[in-house]
Design a protein around this motif. Structure first.
Motif, mmCIF file in Angstrom:
data_model
loop_
_atom_site.group_PDB
_atom_site.id
_atom_site.type_symbol
_atom_site.label_atom_id
_atom_site.label_comp_id
_atom_site.label_asym_id
_atom_site.label_seq_id
_atom_site.Cartn_x
_atom_site.Cartn_y
_atom_site.Cartn_z
ATOM 1 N N MET A 1 24.599 3.342 -23.523
ATOM 2 C CA MET A 1 25.524 2.741 -24.441
ATOM 3 C C MET A 1 26.863 2.636 -23.734
ATOM 4 S SD MET A 1 26.467 4.023 -28.278
ATOM 5 C CE MET A 1 24.859 3.727 -28.932
ATOM 6 N N GLY A 2 27.469 1.487 -23.832
ATOM 7 C CA GLY A 2 28.752 1.301 -23.183
ATOM 8 C C GLY A 2 29.465 0.084 -23.725
ATOM 9 N N SER A 3 30.682 -0.140 -23.216
ATOM 10 C CA SER A 3 31.489 -1.246 -23.711
ATOM 11 C C SER A 3 31.051 -2.596 -23.149
ATOM 12 C CB SER A 3 32.962 -0.998 -23.387
ATOM 13 O OG SER A 3 33.121 -0.841 -21.991
ATOM 14 N N GLY A 4 30.292 -2.585 -22.078
ATOM 15 C CA GLY A 4 29.820 -3.836 -21.488
ATOM 16 C C GLY A 4 28.470 -3.638 -20.820
ATOM 17 N N GLY B 1 15.688 14.909 -33.940
ATOM 18 C CA GLY B 1 15.724 15.066 -35.392
ATOM 19 C C GLY B 1 16.769 14.223 -36.083
ATOM 20 N N ILE B 2 17.464 13.397 -35.326
ATOM 21 C CA ILE B 2 18.512 12.540 -35.893
ATOM 22 C C ILE B 2 18.038 11.096 -35.851
ATOM 23 C CG2 ILE B 2 20.901 11.765 -35.695
ATOM 24 C CD1 ILE B 2 21.511 14.424 -34.282
ATOM 25 N N LYS B 3 17.981 10.471 -37.026
ATOM 26 C CA LYS B 3 17.604 9.061 -37.121
ATOM 27 C C LYS B 3 18.833 8.214 -36.841
ATOM 28 C CE LYS B 3 15.486 5.705 -40.193
ATOM 29 N NZ LYS B 3 14.931 5.476 -41.521
ATOM 30 N N ILE B 4 18.679 7.214 -35.988
ATOM 31 C CA ILE B 4 19.790 6.361 -35.582
ATOM 32 C C ILE B 4 19.529 4.956 -36.119
ATOM 33 C CG2 ILE B 4 21.068 5.431 -33.614
ATOM 34 C CD1 ILE B 4 19.877 7.898 -32.032
ATOM 35 N N VAL B 5 20.437 4.467 -36.952
ATOM 36 C CA VAL B 5 20.301 3.146 -37.558
ATOM 37 C C VAL B 5 21.501 2.313 -37.142
ATOM 38 C CG1 VAL B 5 20.100 1.865 -39.709
ATOM 39 C CG2 VAL B 5 19.112 4.154 -39.546
ATOM 40 N N LYS B 6 21.235 1.141 -36.586
ATOM 41 C CA LYS B 6 22.306 0.254 -36.162
ATOM 42 C C LYS B 6 22.805 -0.540 -37.371
ATOM 43 C CE LYS B 6 23.361 -2.510 -32.165
ATOM 44 N NZ LYS B 6 22.822 -3.189 -30.989
ATOM 45 N N CYS B 7 24.113 -0.533 -37.590
ATOM 46 C CA CYS B 7 24.750 -1.263 -38.691
ATOM 47 C C CYS B 7 25.665 -2.340 -38.120
ATOM 48 C CB CYS B 7 25.561 -0.306 -39.559
ATOM 49 S SG CYS B 7 24.619 1.038 -40.262
ATOM 50 N N ASN C 1 28.883 -2.581 -38.391
ATOM 51 C CA ASN C 1 30.138 -2.043 -37.863
ATOM 52 C C ASN C 1 29.954 -0.755 -37.050
ATOM 53 O OD1 ASN C 1 29.371 -0.571 -40.048
ATOM 54 N ND2 ASN C 1 31.380 -0.471 -41.008
ATOM 55 N N GLY C 2 28.766 -0.497 -36.537
ATOM 56 C CA GLY C 2 28.530 0.688 -35.716
ATOM 57 C C GLY C 2 27.129 1.227 -35.880
ATOM 58 N N ILE C 3 26.988 2.529 -35.797
ATOM 59 C CA ILE C 3 25.691 3.167 -35.974
ATOM 60 C C ILE C 3 25.789 4.237 -37.054
ATOM 61 C CG2 ILE C 3 24.852 2.725 -33.634
ATOM 62 C CD1 ILE C 3 25.601 5.588 -32.907
ATOM 63 N N LEU C 4 24.660 4.514 -37.688
ATOM 64 C CA LEU C 4 24.574 5.539 -38.722
ATOM 65 C C LEU C 4 23.642 6.632 -38.226
ATOM 66 C CD1 LEU C 4 25.026 6.469 -41.717
ATOM 67 C CD2 LEU C 4 22.956 5.199 -42.242
#
Length: 121
Positions: free
Chosen positions: A1-4, A32-38, A40-43
């Motif tokens: 993950m990065g800015s570019g 154990g952490i679910k990552i959802v892309k939104c 305006n970011g991630i949840l």
């Protein structure tokens, strides 16, 4: 993950010189952490992990409270039957505070009773 994307690609190529790596794509579940892309970011969500903790503690059917810790109740001195289970649940709750920092105070209160956990804790 990065800015570019070029920065990410450059980093991956430099890491691959010294380490065997592979791109698994975008993460959806990690430790154990679910990552959802939104939009305006991630949840980050630990809902499944939280439900597992409640089942282990035998509290899956308990009613909700507006605060995680009673501010007026005093604790009894009746010792908890299985201190190992108490410690295990307390450690699990500490990990839960990654995505639920509002629980930190209550979990800290529980941690202070590790040496002699009571039923009310």
């Amino acid at each position: 993950m990065g800015s570019g994307q070029t920065l990410v690609t450059d980093l991956l190529s430099k890491l691959s010189v010294n380490f065997k790596i592979r791109d698994l794509g975008e993460p959806s579940f990690f430790l154990g952490i679910k990552i959802v892309k939104c939009d305006n970011g991630i949840l980050l969500s630990q809902l499944g992990y939280m439900n597992d903790i409640l089942k282990r503690a035998g509290m899956a059917e308990c009613k909700l409270l507006s605060t995680p810790l009673s501010v007026s109740k005093t604790f009894s001195a009746d010792l908890y039957d299985d201190p190992t289970q108490y410690m295990s649940l307390d450690g699990a709750l500490q990990y839960l505070t990654i995505t639920r920092p509002n629980l930190s105070f209550a979990v800290n209160q529980l941690c202070q009773h590790m040496h002699a956990p009571a039923i009310s804790h």
